[in-house]
Design a protein around this motif. Structure first.
Motif, PDB file in Angstrom:
ATOM      1  N   ALA A 155      12.509   8.851  -3.404  1.00  0.00           N
ATOM      2  CA  ALA A 155      11.705   9.806  -2.625  1.00  0.00           C
ATOM      3  C   ALA A 155      10.344  10.099  -3.256  1.00  0.00           C
ATOM      4  N   CYS A 156       9.843   9.141  -4.032  1.00  0.00           N
ATOM      5  CA  CYS A 156       8.571   9.377  -4.726  1.00  0.00           C
ATOM      6  C   CYS A 156       7.455   9.735  -3.749  1.00  0.00           C
ATOM      7  N   CYS A 157       7.408   9.048  -2.591  1.00  0.00           N
ATOM      8  CA  CYS A 157       6.262   9.241  -1.692  1.00  0.00           C
ATOM      9  C   CYS A 157       6.280  10.612  -0.989  1.00  0.00           C
ATOM     10  N   PRO A 158       7.368  10.990  -0.306  1.00  0.00           N
ATOM     11  CA  PRO A 158       7.343  12.311   0.336  1.00  0.00           C
ATOM     12  C   PRO A 158       7.033  13.443  -0.649  1.00  0.00           C
ATOM     13  N   ALA A 198       0.824  -1.221   0.000  1.00  0.00           N
ATOM     14  CA  ALA A 198       0.000   0.000   0.000  1.00  0.00           C
ATOM     15  C   ALA A 198       0.856   1.268   0.000  1.00  0.00           C
ATOM     16  N   GLU A 199       1.663   1.405  -1.034  1.00  0.00           N
ATOM     17  CA  GLU A 199       2.543   2.568  -1.161  1.00  0.00           C
ATOM     18  C   GLU A 199       1.755   3.871  -1.049  1.00  0.00           C
ATOM     19  N   THR A 200       2.340   4.847  -0.390  1.00  0.00           N
ATOM     20  CA  THR A 200       1.681   6.153  -0.256  1.00  0.00           C
ATOM     21  C   THR A 200       1.326   6.725  -1.626  1.00  0.00           C
ATOM     22  N   CYS A 201       2.258   6.596  -2.590  1.00  0.00           N
ATOM     23  CA  CYS A 201       1.981   7.090  -3.948  1.00  0.00           C
ATOM     24  C   CYS A 201       0.760   6.429  -4.565  1.00  0.00           C
ATOM     25  N   SER A 202       0.515   5.164  -4.243  1.00  0.00           N
ATOM     26  CA  SER A 202      -0.626   4.518  -4.893  1.00  0.00           C
ATOM     27  C   SER A 202      -1.934   4.966  -4.259  1.00  0.00           C
TER      28      SER A 202
HETATM   29 ZN   LIG Z   1       5.972   6.421  -3.759  1.00  0.00          ZN
END
Ligand SMILES: [Zn+2]
Length: 600
Positions: free
Chosen positions: A369-372, A293-297
């Protein structure tokens, strides 16, 4: 959050890469091939904050970055610092960038970076009216239009990480350049058409479904593969449908949405259960402690559902949006705004590493760092999701204490909300049209207020009964009649008209579809749109062993100084357990956490 993210971009060399590529500084490329995108994402977020609350220092800082981007852009519009610094060789640098431009797109992320550039540019232009970044974006897009396409001499490329499709549609909307929309279409149409392409290497042997490249999109029925890539693609399809309808794409995207929402979504609205390939797993495979459950998704799920709403006008998409917003998405950032999750488990023993450098708790940054940076661009864009208009209809999709001004049929309308939502279900909406006008005010009644946890049957309330919605207009009680999830109030609206809505907000017990094996015999708790969890910190260090009886009652209590202000739940039994919103967990270090409680 924005200064923190810029600071990290500076410290890690992400900003210097532009200066070095532009010949303004001596040095080598630092980091990895997709790092340019992070800088653009933070710029996008910063632009929204300027729109919400102008800050001259930040405005000037952005201008100073834009000078670096312009220097790094090659004369023909190409912008990708790793290749510009290292030239077109397979030498010592990150080989996944590929030997030549766009030759290894599924690894290089050249088009993904371009997409984030365009989104930043549009946001910056809309916030400041300045074209310095927009000009860089259109120069790059013009280069792509020339380079990629079906004509002889052009390359047929499918983006390795979707994002450019959404971005081109967005760039088309502000420039009216039809070729940008056409290129977005071309990218979507070419997916799954390996017969048409010469260039699509898969050195990692991830397989075509990782890239949603298994069959043409019109023939796809299920949400598969890398969850962020997938949902950016689905969002782009929905976005293109809002411009031009197409029965084949419409049918495909609705089937895919049903599959993702009815079978592959966490109760948080998080998606992409599988760590291997950061991917959608099979139907109903939704592990808790090992959730990915990646933050980006979660962000991609928000964007996709919003586009589906814009395409169809149906409230169910905003129901998924709201669930994801307050839970799966918000859980990805700390209350302080400078710590993040990449991976978002649904349970933790406080020790096990979640993966991707997350350890067992939040981190200030990640190598990837995709999510932050995605949180940094999404959160300040939130005001843009509260309302929508269509012809003369005004939609209220989210409840937030706020003041806004928008246009309904070219008539400026001020709209204010007074509310303590999501802690309280009372919302007072004041409308002030410049000229009194008759139009429908369509207020979304969240599924949760109507006994439905989520569209479909993946999660249901143990007790589906709901108290009726209380609606008053200018103090007069009015029957609340729902039409497709909206209260459609058509009348002559004049300045100062007041609509008050009271939604009952009891503590609800949620049960899973029995096909989700990991949740069999378990209960989760919600109040309004907010999902709750138990954290060790509030329960003598133990959370995983807490059990709940189906009859358990709770007291809810708003605590304004606790974790930024939130409502806690306390069970009314001898061993009173304390529950906090899921999004607020792991703000006090690593410890046990659980969402799904074993039944007593
Ligand atoms: Zn991400």
């Amino acid at each position: 959050m924005v200064p923190h993210a810029f600071h990290e971009c500076e410290e890690t060399g992400r900003i210097d890469n532009f200066a070095v590529a532009g010949g303004l500084k001596k040095g080598v490329f630092k980091g990895t091939r997709f790092d340019d995108s992070d800088v653009f994402k933070v710029v996008e977020g910063a632009a929204y904050t300027l729109q919400n609350n102008y800050n001259p220092k930040l405005d000037h800082y952005l201008d100073s970055l834009i000078v670096l981007f312009a220097a790094a852009q090659e004369p023909d519009g190409y912008l990708y610092t790793i290749r510009t610094i290292n030239k077109d060789t397979t030498g010592s640098y990150d080989w996944i960038a590929g030997p030549t431009r766009y030759s290894f797109e599924n690894g290089s992320h050249e088009l993904y970076i371009a997409g984030h550039l365009y989104e930043a540019a549009v946001a910056h232009y809309q916030a400041t009216g300045k074209k310095n970044l927009l000009d860089i974006a259109t120069k790059n897009a013009d280069h792509l239009v020339k380079t990629i396409g079906p004509k002889p001499g052009q390359m047929i490329v499918v983006p390795g990480h979707q994002e450019i499709e959404l971005a081109l549609v967005r760039l088309y909307r502000v420039t009216n350049k039809k070729e940008y929309l056409d290129l977005a279409h071309f990218f979507v149409d070419m997916r799954g058409r390996s017969d048409k392409r010469t260039l699509f290497l898969d050195e990692h042997k991830l397989g075509p479904s990782y890239f949603q490249d298994q069959v043409p999109v019109v023939r796809q029925k299920e949400a598969v593969g890398h969850a962020v890539r997938a949902q950016y693609l689905y969002a782009a399809v929905a976005d293109m449908l809002t411009i031009e309808d197409d029965p084949q794409y419409s049918n495909a995207i609705r089937n895919i949405w049903n599959d993702a929402t009815f079978k592959k979504q966490y109760v948080t609205g998080g998606v992409g259960a599988r760590e291997d390939g950061e991917a959608f797993d099979a139907a109903y495979v939704l592990p808790n402690e090992n959730a990915y459950a990646e933050t980006c998704s979660a962000i991609a799920n928000l964007i996709w559902n919003h586009k589906m709403f814009l395409y169809t006008g149906e409230s169910k998409y905003m129901d998924v949006f709201e669930r994801t917003l307050y839970n799966g998405f918000l859980g990805g950032m700390s209350v302080s705004g400078n710590q993040f999750f990449y991976v978002n488990p649904m349970a933790s023993n406080g020790v096990n590493d979640f993966g991707q450098g997350t350890g067992a708790t939040r981190q200030k940054w990640f190598g990837c760092a995709c999510c932050p940076t995605n949180v940094t661009r999404f959160l300040p864009s939130l005001p843009g999701y509260v309302y929508a208009t269509k012809a003369n209809e005004l939609f209220v999709n989210l409840f937030m204490d706020s003041e806004s001004e928008l246009r309904v049929n070219n008539n400026p309308v001020k709209i204010n909300q007074k509310t303590n939502y999501p802690w309280d279900g009372t919302i007072k909406i004041t409308l002030s049209p410049a000229k009194a006008a008759t139009f429908p005010l369509s207020i979304r009644i969240p599924g949760w207020a109507n006994g439905q946890a989520i569209p479909g049957d993946l999660y249901t309330y143990q007790d589906k009964q709901s108290k009726p919605i209380v609606l008053t207009i200018n103090g007069k009680k009015t029957p609340a009649i729902l039409e497709n999830g909206y209260l459609k109030l058509t009348r002559l609206w004049k300045a100062g008209d007041e609509v008050t809505l009271a939604l009952d907000m009891p503590v609800r017990k949620v049960i899973s579809n029995e096909n989700i094996k990991t949740n069999q015999g378990k209960i989760a708790l919600e109040r309004g749109p907010v999902l709750y969890c138990a954290e060790g910190k509030d329960n003598q260090g133990k959370a995983l062993s807490i059990t709940m009886s189906p009859e358990q009652s709770f007291t809810s209590e708003y605590q304004k100084d606790f974790l930024g202000g939130l409502t806690v739940l306390k069970s009314n039994d001898a061993k009173a357990s304390v529950l906090i919103p899921y999004y607020a967990w792991a703000n006090r270090g690593a410890n046990e956490m659980v969402i799904w409680f074993n039944k007593k």
